[in-house]
Design an enzyme around this catalytic site. Structure first.
Site, PDB file in Angstrom:
ATOM      1  N   GLY A 173      -6.321  10.608   7.132  1.00  0.00           N
ATOM      2  CA  GLY A 173      -5.791   9.338   6.614  1.00  0.00           C
ATOM      3  C   GLY A 173      -6.232   8.167   7.463  1.00  0.00           C
ATOM      4  N   ILE A 174      -7.375   8.307   8.143  1.00  0.00           N
ATOM      5  CA  ILE A 174      -7.836   7.241   9.057  1.00  0.00           C
ATOM      6  C   ILE A 174      -8.229   5.962   8.313  1.00  0.00           C
ATOM      7  CG2 ILE A 174     -10.306   7.924   9.118  1.00  0.00           C
ATOM      8  CD1 ILE A 174     -10.126   7.379  12.221  1.00  0.00           C
ATOM      9  N   THR A 175      -8.549   6.089   7.022  1.00  0.00           N
ATOM     10  CA  THR A 175      -8.951   4.894   6.256  1.00  0.00           C
ATOM     11  C   THR A 175      -7.746   4.103   5.754  1.00  0.00           C
ATOM     12  OG1 THR A 175      -9.075   6.284   4.289  1.00  0.00           O
ATOM     13  CG2 THR A 175     -11.147   5.871   5.458  1.00  0.00           C
ATOM     14  N   GLN A 215      -0.783  11.132  -0.659  1.00  0.00           N
ATOM     15  CA  GLN A 215      -0.693  10.245  -1.826  1.00  0.00           C
ATOM     16  C   GLN A 215       0.609   9.526  -1.534  1.00  0.00           C
ATOM     17  OE1 GLN A 215       0.029   7.992  -4.185  1.00  0.00           O
ATOM     18  NE2 GLN A 215       1.453   9.508  -4.978  1.00  0.00           N
ATOM     19  N   SER A 216       0.532   8.302  -1.043  1.00  0.00           N
ATOM     20  CA  SER A 216       1.694   7.683  -0.398  1.00  0.00           C
ATOM     21  C   SER A 216       2.445   6.700  -1.285  1.00  0.00           C
ATOM     22  CB  SER A 216       1.241   6.984   0.892  1.00  0.00           C
ATOM     23  OG  SER A 216       0.559   5.796   0.554  1.00  0.00           O
ATOM     24  N   SER A 225       8.906  10.601   6.232  1.00  0.00           N
ATOM     25  CA  SER A 225       9.253   9.295   5.657  1.00  0.00           C
ATOM     26  C   SER A 225      10.745   9.123   5.430  1.00  0.00           C
ATOM     27  CB  SER A 225       8.526   9.160   4.319  1.00  0.00           C
ATOM     28  OG  SER A 225       9.065   8.099   3.571  1.00  0.00           O
ATOM     29  N   GLU A 266      11.880   7.860   2.920  1.00  0.00           N
ATOM     30  CA  GLU A 266      12.111   8.196   1.508  1.00  0.00           C
ATOM     31  C   GLU A 266      12.833   9.533   1.380  1.00  0.00           C
ATOM     32  OE1 GLU A 266      11.214   7.023  -1.843  1.00  0.00           O
ATOM     33  OE2 GLU A 266      11.376   5.165  -0.729  1.00  0.00           O
ATOM     34  N   TYR A 280       7.151  12.336  -4.448  1.00  0.00           N
ATOM     35  CA  TYR A 280       6.581  12.008  -3.125  1.00  0.00           C
ATOM     36  C   TYR A 280       7.542  12.429  -2.014  1.00  0.00           C
ATOM     37  CZ  TYR A 280       5.599   9.086   0.980  1.00  0.00           C
ATOM     38  OH  TYR A 280       5.380   8.648   2.272  1.00  0.00           O
ATOM     39  N   ARG A 310      -1.840  -3.685   4.582  1.00  0.00           N
ATOM     40  CA  ARG A 310      -1.051  -2.864   3.668  1.00  0.00           C
ATOM     41  C   ARG A 310      -1.760  -2.751   2.311  1.00  0.00           C
ATOM     42  NH1 ARG A 310       2.415   1.252   2.823  1.00  0.00           N
ATOM     43  NH2 ARG A 310       4.579   0.600   2.582  1.00  0.00           N
TER      44      ARG A 310
HETATM   45  P1  NAP Z   1      -2.076   4.731   3.012  1.00  0.00           P
HETATM   46  O1  NAP Z   1      -2.536   3.375   3.432  1.00  0.00           O
HETATM   47  O2  NAP Z   1      -1.800   4.991   1.573  1.00  0.00           O
HETATM   48  O3  NAP Z   1      -3.154   5.798   3.545  1.00  0.00           O
HETATM   49  C1  NAP Z   1      -3.189   7.109   3.066  1.00  0.00           C
HETATM   50  C2  NAP Z   1      -4.402   7.797   3.645  1.00  0.00           C
HETATM   51  O4  NAP Z   1      -4.442   9.151   3.159  1.00  0.00           O
HETATM   52  C3  NAP Z   1      -5.739   7.157   3.228  1.00  0.00           C
HETATM   53  O5  NAP Z   1      -6.603   7.164   4.334  1.00  0.00           O
HETATM   54  C4  NAP Z   1      -6.258   8.110   2.167  1.00  0.00           C
HETATM   55  O6  NAP Z   1      -7.668   8.134   2.046  1.00  0.00           O
HETATM   56  C5  NAP Z   1      -5.764   9.431   2.754  1.00  0.00           C
HETATM   57  N1  NAP Z   1      -5.793  10.520   1.772  1.00  0.00           N
HETATM   58  C6  NAP Z   1      -5.225  10.549   0.549  1.00  0.00           C
HETATM   59  N2  NAP Z   1      -5.465  11.723  -0.041  1.00  0.00           N
HETATM   60  C7  NAP Z   1      -6.196  12.451   0.826  1.00  0.00           C
HETATM   61  C8  NAP Z   1      -6.767  13.753   0.779  1.00  0.00           C
HETATM   62  N3  NAP Z   1      -6.623  14.548  -0.282  1.00  0.00           N
HETATM   63  N4  NAP Z   1      -7.466  14.191   1.868  1.00  0.00           N
HETATM   64  C9  NAP Z   1      -7.635  13.389   2.953  1.00  0.00           C
HETATM   65  N5  NAP Z   1      -7.131  12.150   3.036  1.00  0.00           N
HETATM   66  C10 NAP Z   1      -6.414  11.690   1.986  1.00  0.00           C
HETATM   67  O7  NAP Z   1      -0.746   5.118   3.797  1.00  0.00           O
HETATM   68  P2  NAP Z   1      -0.127   4.480   5.131  1.00  0.00           P
HETATM   69  O8  NAP Z   1       0.816   3.383   4.742  1.00  0.00           O
HETATM   70  O9  NAP Z   1      -1.190   4.232   6.113  1.00  0.00           O
HETATM   71  O10 NAP Z   1       0.819   5.672   5.628  1.00  0.00           O
HETATM   72  C11 NAP Z   1       0.292   6.708   6.466  1.00  0.00           C
HETATM   73  C12 NAP Z   1       1.142   7.953   6.305  1.00  0.00           C
HETATM   74  O11 NAP Z   1       2.503   7.657   6.658  1.00  0.00           O
HETATM   75  C13 NAP Z   1       1.212   8.503   4.893  1.00  0.00           C
HETATM   76  O12 NAP Z   1       1.312   9.898   4.993  1.00  0.00           O
HETATM   77  C14 NAP Z   1       2.498   7.922   4.325  1.00  0.00           C
HETATM   78  O13 NAP Z   1       2.993   8.738   3.297  1.00  0.00           O
HETATM   79  C15 NAP Z   1       3.371   7.947   5.569  1.00  0.00           C
HETATM   80  N6  NAP Z   1       4.424   6.933   5.629  1.00  0.00           N
HETATM   81  C16 NAP Z   1       4.132   5.626   5.432  1.00  0.00           C
HETATM   82  C17 NAP Z   1       5.132   4.677   5.547  1.00  0.00           C
HETATM   83  C18 NAP Z   1       4.842   3.207   5.339  1.00  0.00           C
HETATM   84  O14 NAP Z   1       5.806   2.448   5.143  1.00  0.00           O
HETATM   85  N7  NAP Z   1       3.597   2.777   5.425  1.00  0.00           N
HETATM   86  C19 NAP Z   1       6.440   5.062   5.894  1.00  0.00           C
HETATM   87  C20 NAP Z   1       6.694   6.423   6.107  1.00  0.00           C
HETATM   88  C21 NAP Z   1       5.681   7.347   5.994  1.00  0.00           C
HETATM   89  P3  NAP Z   1      -8.473   7.165   1.028  1.00  0.00           P
HETATM   90  O15 NAP Z   1      -8.713   5.895   1.787  1.00  0.00           O
HETATM   91  O16 NAP Z   1      -9.695   7.947   0.761  1.00  0.00           O
HETATM   92  O17 NAP Z   1      -7.603   6.970  -0.181  1.00  0.00           O
HETATM   93  O1  G4F Z   2       6.655  -1.186  -1.450  1.00  0.00           O
HETATM   94  P1  G4F Z   2       7.173  -0.005  -2.163  1.00  0.00           P
HETATM   95  O2  G4F Z   2       6.293   0.595  -3.206  1.00  0.00           O
HETATM   96  O3  G4F Z   2       7.557   1.050  -1.035  1.00  0.00           O
HETATM   97  P2  G4F Z   2       8.500   2.352  -1.048  1.00  0.00           P
HETATM   98  O4  G4F Z   2       8.696   2.887  -2.405  1.00  0.00           O
HETATM   99  O5  G4F Z   2       9.722   2.008  -0.280  1.00  0.00           O
HETATM  100  O6  G4F Z   2       7.596   3.392  -0.248  1.00  0.00           O
HETATM  101  C1  G4F Z   2       6.921   3.039   0.954  1.00  0.00           C
HETATM  102  O7  G4F Z   2       7.764   3.274   2.053  1.00  0.00           O
HETATM  103  C2  G4F Z   2       8.100   4.663   2.272  1.00  0.00           C
HETATM  104  C3  G4F Z   2       9.024   4.714   3.497  1.00  0.00           C
HETATM  105  O8  G4F Z   2      10.345   4.481   3.109  1.00  0.00           O
HETATM  106  C4  G4F Z   2       6.831   5.449   2.492  1.00  0.00           C
HETATM  107  F1  G4F Z   2       7.126   6.747   2.738  1.00  0.00           F
HETATM  108  C5  G4F Z   2       5.946   5.331   1.270  1.00  0.00           C
HETATM  109  O9  G4F Z   2       4.716   6.026   1.509  1.00  0.00           O
HETATM  110  C6  G4F Z   2       5.629   3.858   1.019  1.00  0.00           C
HETATM  111  O10 G4F Z   2       4.839   3.388   2.082  1.00  0.00           O
HETATM  112  O11 G4F Z   2       8.565  -0.351  -2.866  1.00  0.00           O
HETATM  113  C7  G4F Z   2       9.633  -0.917  -2.137  1.00  0.00           C
HETATM  114  C8  G4F Z   2      10.741  -1.332  -3.103  1.00  0.00           C
HETATM  115  C9  G4F Z   2      11.124  -0.239  -4.102  1.00  0.00           C
HETATM  116  O12 G4F Z   2      12.517  -0.174  -4.210  1.00  0.00           O
HETATM  117  C10 G4F Z   2      10.548  -0.719  -5.426  1.00  0.00           C
HETATM  118  O13 G4F Z   2      11.271  -0.316  -6.579  1.00  0.00           O
HETATM  119  O14 G4F Z   2      10.256  -2.424  -3.889  1.00  0.00           O
HETATM  120  C11 G4F Z   2      10.620  -2.221  -5.233  1.00  0.00           C
HETATM  121  N1  G4F Z   2       9.695  -2.966  -6.090  1.00  0.00           N
HETATM  122  C12 G4F Z   2      10.052  -3.993  -6.917  1.00  0.00           C
HETATM  123  N2  G4F Z   2       8.984  -4.425  -7.604  1.00  0.00           N
HETATM  124  C13 G4F Z   2       8.378  -2.749  -6.235  1.00  0.00           C
HETATM  125  C14 G4F Z   2       7.921  -3.668  -7.183  1.00  0.00           C
HETATM  126  N3  G4F Z   2       7.546  -1.874  -5.632  1.00  0.00           N
HETATM  127  C15 G4F Z   2       6.226  -1.906  -5.973  1.00  0.00           C
HETATM  128  N4  G4F Z   2       5.366  -1.055  -5.365  1.00  0.00           N
HETATM  129  N5  G4F Z   2       5.752  -2.782  -6.918  1.00  0.00           N
HETATM  130  C16 G4F Z   2       6.564  -3.684  -7.552  1.00  0.00           C
HETATM  131  O15 G4F Z   2       6.107  -4.465  -8.404  1.00  0.00           O
END
Ligand code: NAP
Ligand code: G4F
Length: 398
Positions: A8-10, A81-82, A125, A127, A177, A212
């Site tokens: 997930g480095i990208t 698939q995040s 997460s 979630e 998820y 993001r």
């Molecule tokens: P992100 O921007 O969606 O990045 C996901 C990464 O996973 C991308 O590099 C993507 O590659 C890679 N990936 C997807 N499918 C893959 C596969 N089949 N094989 C190898 N790589 C794959 O997510 P992020 O926000 O950086 O979050 C990083 C991690 O933390 C995720 O696991 C997410 O679920 C978790 N997390 C995020 C948050 C948050 O708020 N950001 C909170 C809690 C947990 P491509 O560039 O090729 O698509």
């Molecule tokens: O930004 P969101 O899509 O993030 P969500 O669902 O909280 O998930 C993110 O945080 C998780 C950690 O708690 C990670 F595990 C997960 O990988 C991801 O990074 O939505 C935030 C909130 C939700 O309640 C959603 O219903 O915003 C609300 N929302 C309202 N309008 C929307 C929209 N979300 C999205 N994506 N797009 C909208 O138009």
């Protein structure tokens, strides 16, 4: 020199984590998928310092081969698939990548010759908590010398009830998820107990940044603001006497300034504005990942700011940054962005991470929103000026 392997480095976190590890002198290897578009944008600036290998976490043979070849000291599994909404549309893919991917890595570590030296981080997460939270009760009425003067549990209005999640809160996931993340979370615990693998899970609450993904709500909002400000600036005659917030609300889909025949701009379409999230900055959160992996004993930690805000609050702060106090005419509620099941409330208590890891946040909610808006406004400005600059090859010859 220490070596690290990042899946997930990208992605958003992968790019910040790679920067952090490089700054600490690590040799960093990252896995990227072969896709038809460029996914390297977030790590372009550090590419020469990284080793990139082609792979996919759903391919167990590929994962084992990479881990056998590299024998890294530390493995960070950020691949997923995040997107929660997408997980309702593609549950099977989400399961394969998010749960199956973690299992493939754990199996590769289990059979590695150097298993004992490897440390593993799993991106769990908030979630996973889904609908669940705990409560604590605090009396609001105290005397000048600090003594509680009302202690009547029936008088609820004299108490503040705080809802929160921490390491002891039970999980009640609300999406494919979150269920896949919970499976991966339990697998790490099980492989830790069964095979002595040094695996830690960071239960990270939402963290955002200038990098993001554009379909998460915060970035969707700030990107729209950037484009809107640019549109505003590109129509100087239309906007001569017009404040940013003065628009005609002629229909629900577009913003007009001079009736329906004038220039128009599509409104920002969002779903549930009342959902509350604990939002921090990704740069702070990757530091917590690294700190966890440095511990002698592997464990799970909540990483959060300890504050919660609604999507509405984020809109207030983000629009205020560009001088708009009332955004109600600029946003449309679109049922398409509602989810089959919602997580209404997240507020993490990161006391354990603070105490045991010495982790602290540096960027608060307002700074986060301001940084994201500034970045998107600046990006649009740069795109505009690059369009206005006539390239030499196209310039009219005098
Ligand atoms: P992100 O921007 O969606 O990045 C996901 C990464 O996973 C991308 O590099 C993507 O590659 C890679 N990936 C997807 N499918 C893959 C596969 N089949 N094989 C190898 N790589 C794959 O997510 P992020 O926000 O950086 O979050 C990083 C991690 O933390 C995720 O696991 C997410 O679920 C978790 N997390 C995020 C948050 C948050 O708020 N950001 C909170 C809690 C947990 P491509 O560039 O090729 O698509
Ligand atoms: O930004 P969101 O899509 O993030 P969500 O669902 O909280 O998930 C993110 O945080 C998780 C950690 O708690 C990670 F595990 C997960 O990988 C991801 O990074 O939505 C935030 C909130 C939700 O309640 C959603 O219903 O915003 C609300 N929302 C309202 N309008 C929307 C929209 N979300 C999205 N994506 N797009 C909208 O138009």
């Amino acid at each position: 020199m220490k070596t690290a392997f990042i899946t997930g480095i990208t992605g958003q976190d992968g790019s910040y984590l790679a920067e952090l590890l490089l700054s600490k002198g690590y040799e960093v290897t990252g896995v990227t998928r072969r896709v038809s578009t460029n996914t390297l944008l977030r790590i372009e600036h550090i590419l020469p310092k990284l080793k990139i290998v082609e792979g996919d976490v759903t391919d167990g043979f590929n994962v084992s081969k990479i881990i056998d070849d590299e024998e890294p000291d530390e493995i960070y599994n950020l691949a997923a698939q995040s997107h929660v909404s997408t997980s309702f549309k593609q549950p099977s893919l989400t399961w394969d990548v998010t749960a199956g991917g973690a299992l493939n890595i754990l199996e590769a570590i289990r059979y590695s010759q150097v298993k004992k030296q490897m440390k593993f981080y799993q991106a769990s997460s908030s979630e996973m908590f889904g609908k669940n939270f705990q409560t604590s009760k605090r009396c609001l009425v105290i005397s000048v010398d600090g003594e509680v003067i009302v202690n009547d549990p029936v008088a609820e209005n004299l108490y503040e009830i705080k809802k929160y999640q921490d390491e002891k809160t039970e999980f009640m996931p609300q999406s494919p998820y979150a269920i896949a993340k919970l499976a991966a979370h339990h697998l790490v615990r099980n492989y830790r107990d069964s095979y002595g693998i040094h695996g830690s899970c960071g239960i990270l609450f939402n963290h955002e940044s200038e990098r993001r993904g554009e379909h998460f709500v915060t970035r969707k909002i700030t990107k729209w603001i950037g484009e809107f400000v640019r549109w505003h600036q590109e129509n100087p005659t239309v906007f001569e006497n017009c404040q940013l917030q003065e628009y005609e609300n002629l229909d629900t889909d577009y913003i007009y300034t001079q009736g329906k025949s004038g220039p128009k701009f599509p409104k920002l379409r969002l779903g549930n504005l009342d959902a509350k999230r604990d939002w921090g900055h990704a740069e702070d959160y990757v530091n917590a990942m690294w700190l966890m992996v440095q511990q002698d004993i592997p464990d799970d930690y909540v990483v959060a700011t300890g504050e919660t805000h609604s999507v509405r609050d984020f809109l207030d702060v983000a629009f205020a940054r560009v001088g708009i106090d009332d955004w109600s005419n600029l946003v449309v509620i679109d049922p398409e962005f509602y989810r089959p099941a919602e997580v209404d409330y997240l507020l993490g208590v990161p006391d354990k991470a603070k105490k045991e890891l010495g982790w602290e946040i540096k960027v608060d909610f307002t700074d986060l929103a301001n940084r994201m808006v500034d970045s998107d406004v600046e990006t649009q400005k740069l795109q505009r000026s690059s369009l206005q600059t006539v390239p030499n090859c196209c310039a009219k010859k005098g």
